[in-house]
Design a protein around this motif. Sequence first.
Motif, PDB file in Angstrom:
ATOM      1  N   ALA A  38       0.849  -1.200   0.000  1.00 32.76           N
ATOM      2  CA  ALA A  38       0.000   0.000   0.000  1.00 32.76           C
ATOM      3  C   ALA A  38       0.879   1.242   0.000  1.00 32.76           C
ATOM      4  N   THR A 101       1.341   6.518  -9.848  1.00 33.64           N
ATOM      5  CA  THR A 101       1.044   5.540 -10.904  1.00 33.64           C
ATOM      6  C   THR A 101      -0.314   5.811 -11.537  1.00 33.64           C
ATOM      7  N   THR A 102      -1.295   6.101 -10.693  1.00 32.82           N
ATOM      8  CA  THR A 102      -2.652   6.326 -11.196  1.00 32.82           C
ATOM      9  C   THR A 102      -2.655   7.449 -12.228  1.00 32.82           C
ATOM     10  N   HIS A 128      -4.780  -3.707 -11.031  1.00 30.72           N
ATOM     11  CA  HIS A 128      -5.270  -2.715 -10.062  1.00 30.72           C
ATOM     12  C   HIS A 128      -6.300  -1.849 -10.784  1.00 30.72           C
ATOM     13  N   SER A 130      -6.565   1.115 -11.112  1.00 32.70           N
ATOM     14  CA  SER A 130      -5.997   2.255 -11.852  1.00 32.70           C
ATOM     15  C   SER A 130      -5.510   1.841 -13.235  1.00 32.70           C
ATOM     16  N   ASN A 180      -0.243  -6.456  -7.190  1.00 33.60           N
ATOM     17  CA  ASN A 180      -0.275  -5.958  -5.807  1.00 33.60           C
ATOM     18  C   ASN A 180      -1.018  -6.893  -4.864  1.00 33.60           C
ATOM     19  N   ASP A 205       2.581  -1.384 -15.668  1.00 34.60           N
ATOM     20  CA  ASP A 205       2.291  -0.778 -14.370  1.00 34.60           C
ATOM     21  C   ASP A 205       3.369  -1.297 -13.416  1.00 34.60           C
ATOM     22  N   ALA A 207       4.106  -0.133 -10.398  1.00 36.09           N
ATOM     23  CA  ALA A 207       3.926   0.319  -9.002  1.00 36.09           C
ATOM     24  C   ALA A 207       4.538  -0.665  -8.006  1.00 36.09           C
ATOM     25  N   GLN A 208       4.401  -1.966  -8.312  1.00 36.09           N
ATOM     26  CA  GLN A 208       4.887  -2.971  -7.350  1.00 36.09           C
ATOM     27  C   GLN A 208       6.205  -3.606  -7.783  1.00 36.09           C
ATOM     28  N   SER A 228       5.107   4.789  -8.568  1.00 34.10           N
ATOM     29  CA  SER A 228       4.836   5.796  -7.528  1.00 34.10           C
ATOM     30  C   SER A 228       6.014   5.901  -6.569  1.00 34.10           C
ATOM     31  N   HIS A 230       5.792   6.824  -3.410  1.00 34.15           N
ATOM     32  CA  HIS A 230       5.462   6.464  -2.022  1.00 34.15           C
ATOM     33  C   HIS A 230       5.582   4.973  -1.737  1.00 34.15           C
ATOM     34  N   LYS A 231       5.717   4.183  -2.787  1.00 34.48           N
ATOM     35  CA  LYS A 231       5.904   2.744  -2.553  1.00 34.48           C
ATOM     36  C   LYS A 231       7.386   2.386  -2.540  1.00 34.48           C
ATOM     37  N   ARG A 363      -3.008  -5.120   5.175  1.00 33.67           N
ATOM     38  CA  ARG A 363      -4.196  -4.558   4.531  1.00 33.67           C
ATOM     39  C   ARG A 363      -5.220  -5.665   4.337  1.00 33.67           C
ATOM     40  N   ARG A 383      -3.741  -9.193   3.529  1.00 32.75           N
ATOM     41  CA  ARG A 383      -2.490  -9.178   2.763  1.00 32.75           C
ATOM     42  C   ARG A 383      -1.343  -8.671   3.618  1.00 32.75           C
TER      43      ARG A 383
HETATM   44  N1  7TS Z   1      -0.932  -0.226  -9.719  1.00 32.07           N
HETATM   45  C1  7TS Z   1      -0.609  -1.142  -8.786  1.00 32.07           C
HETATM   46  C2  7TS Z   1      -0.142  -2.492  -9.203  1.00 32.07           C
HETATM   47  C3  7TS Z   1      -0.704  -0.785  -7.436  1.00 32.07           C
HETATM   48  O1  7TS Z   1      -0.375  -1.687  -6.513  1.00 32.07           O
HETATM   49  C4  7TS Z   1      -1.166   0.501  -7.072  1.00 32.07           C
HETATM   50  C5  7TS Z   1      -1.390   0.878  -5.638  1.00 32.07           C
HETATM   51  C6  7TS Z   1      -1.456   1.409  -8.085  1.00 32.07           C
HETATM   52  C7  7TS Z   1      -1.340   1.007  -9.392  1.00 32.07           C
HETATM   53  C8  7TS Z   1      -1.881   2.796  -7.792  1.00 32.07           C
HETATM   54  O2  7TS Z   1      -0.820   3.496  -7.237  1.00 32.07           O
HETATM   55  P1  7TS Z   1      -1.031   4.978  -6.670  1.00 32.07           P
HETATM   56  O3  7TS Z   1       0.279   5.294  -6.038  1.00 32.07           O
HETATM   57  O4  7TS Z   1      -1.321   5.850  -7.831  1.00 32.07           O
HETATM   58  O5  7TS Z   1      -2.157   4.894  -5.705  1.00 32.07           O
HETATM   59  N2  7TS Z   1      -1.645  -0.215  -4.802  1.00 32.07           N
HETATM   60  C9  7TS Z   1      -2.117  -0.184  -3.552  1.00 32.07           C
HETATM   61  C10 7TS Z   1      -2.316  -1.334  -2.790  1.00 32.07           C
HETATM   62  O6  7TS Z   1      -2.045  -2.469  -3.165  1.00 32.07           O
HETATM   63  N3  7TS Z   1      -2.807  -0.993  -1.599  1.00 32.07           N
HETATM   64  O7  7TS Z   1      -2.942   0.346  -1.552  1.00 32.07           O
HETATM   65  C11 7TS Z   1      -2.511   0.868  -2.774  1.00 32.07           C
END
Ligand code: 7TS
Length: 410
Positions: A38, A101-102, A128, A130, A180, A205, A207-208, A228, A230-231, A363, A383
């Motif tokens: 998260a 990421t979004t 996700h 997004s 994720n 994507d 993000a992870q 992102s 913040h991750k 989470r 999770r």
């Molecule tokens: N894509 C994936 C695979 C993600 O895990 C997340 C956020 C996003 C996109 C969106 O990222 P953001 O930084 O723009 O919000 N995933 C999660 C999660 O797994 N729990 O909270 C946010």
Amino acid sequence: MNMTSNEHNFDVNLIRKDFPVLDTKVRDKPLVYFDNAASSLTPEPVLERINQYYHSERSNIHRGVHLLSQLATEAYDGAREKVQNFINAKHVHEIVFTSGTTESINLAAYSMRDWQAGDEVIVSQMEHHSNIVPWQLLADEKGIVLKVIDITEEGELKLDSFEALITKQTKLLSIAHVSNALGTINPVQDFIELAHKHDIPVLLDGAQSAPHMPIDVQALDCEFYAFSAHKLCGPTGVGVLYGKEALLNEMKPWKGGGDMILSVSFSGTTYNEIPYKFEAGTPNIAGVIGLGAAIDYLQNIGLQTIADYEAELIRYAHEKLQIPGLACIGTAANKAAVFSFTLEGMHPHDIGTMLDLKGIAIRAGHHCAQPLMEFYGISATARASFAFYNTKAEIDFLAEQIPLIQEVFA
Ligand code: 7TS
């Protein structure tokens, strides 16, 4: 612990000292932070760098001749170079800063082409939201068609399912590098290769994946890569869209305002070059500088070292969490450090609440991946997602607590 050759450099106890939040007590219990998918925690050097900006470089960028503005601009532009190096982009102008990421995926969706009714975008069952909803918005507005790659029960993408979905109308493949909700590390190279055989560009994507493994966008050869800050130990509200130069050049800006123009008049406006064309208005300066510091921090440890350490954590979690009544959701052969599970007869939210009472932060929910939950016929999972500052002792603690929770609900 079965560490790599970097073992001698990696001391998790020393690393933990960098994260002030880890000293937090949760209801008088030491915090066990297992909600890294998260958002990750932020180490001291990143906090200090952000503070330095607010303390002694506070000003706007790209517009001041004065010293503070020059310092801030240097730090902001320097962070772009750090990101370029972090994902091995060919050019620094291929790095667009976004809010996360979004926003990166929305930017790509909106700007990447002049969408026509009948154009097809392929995503997967494990995305996700997004990486689903922006395409659904385009489906509503422009009549594009969204197609979905099947997955296996273990939570792996089916390459043949992707192949079967490809038509002459396919204009983009957009998939997660790492799930994720399941932790699956998708074999994206195979998907990119197949997509390119059909001249289909690919958005990953990331993000992870960006926080957990070395990323080389040139080797991957993806057209877009989104992640992102913040991750990956950086601040919230900032992210990146990498795009290949030629594509970004072709794309139209998606927001209008300052900094994204070369000249403005009522008879016509000309746009700035990439990446500025996509960065209208005063950006998240402190956030971008903080992202740069986070990248320095991670690279100092080494992304491969992080990947190896976390691989051992998830292997250990799978071993320790073999508990009667516990079902692990996501059992792909190649997994990042995400352990999604359900407990017989218990709602995941109750698991989350009970673990919180022990100081363990996980989470519980659908993880913004409702179509994936639907695939498994469940509404939610609990999770636990790990980072390089987590320990096997923390996993032991989780493993001890689960049977105790089960007793309460028995
Ligand atoms: N894509 C994936 C695979 C993600 O895990 C997340 C956020 C996003 C996109 C969106 O990222 P953001 O930084 O723009 O919000 N995933 C999660 C999660 O797994 N729990 O909270 C946010």
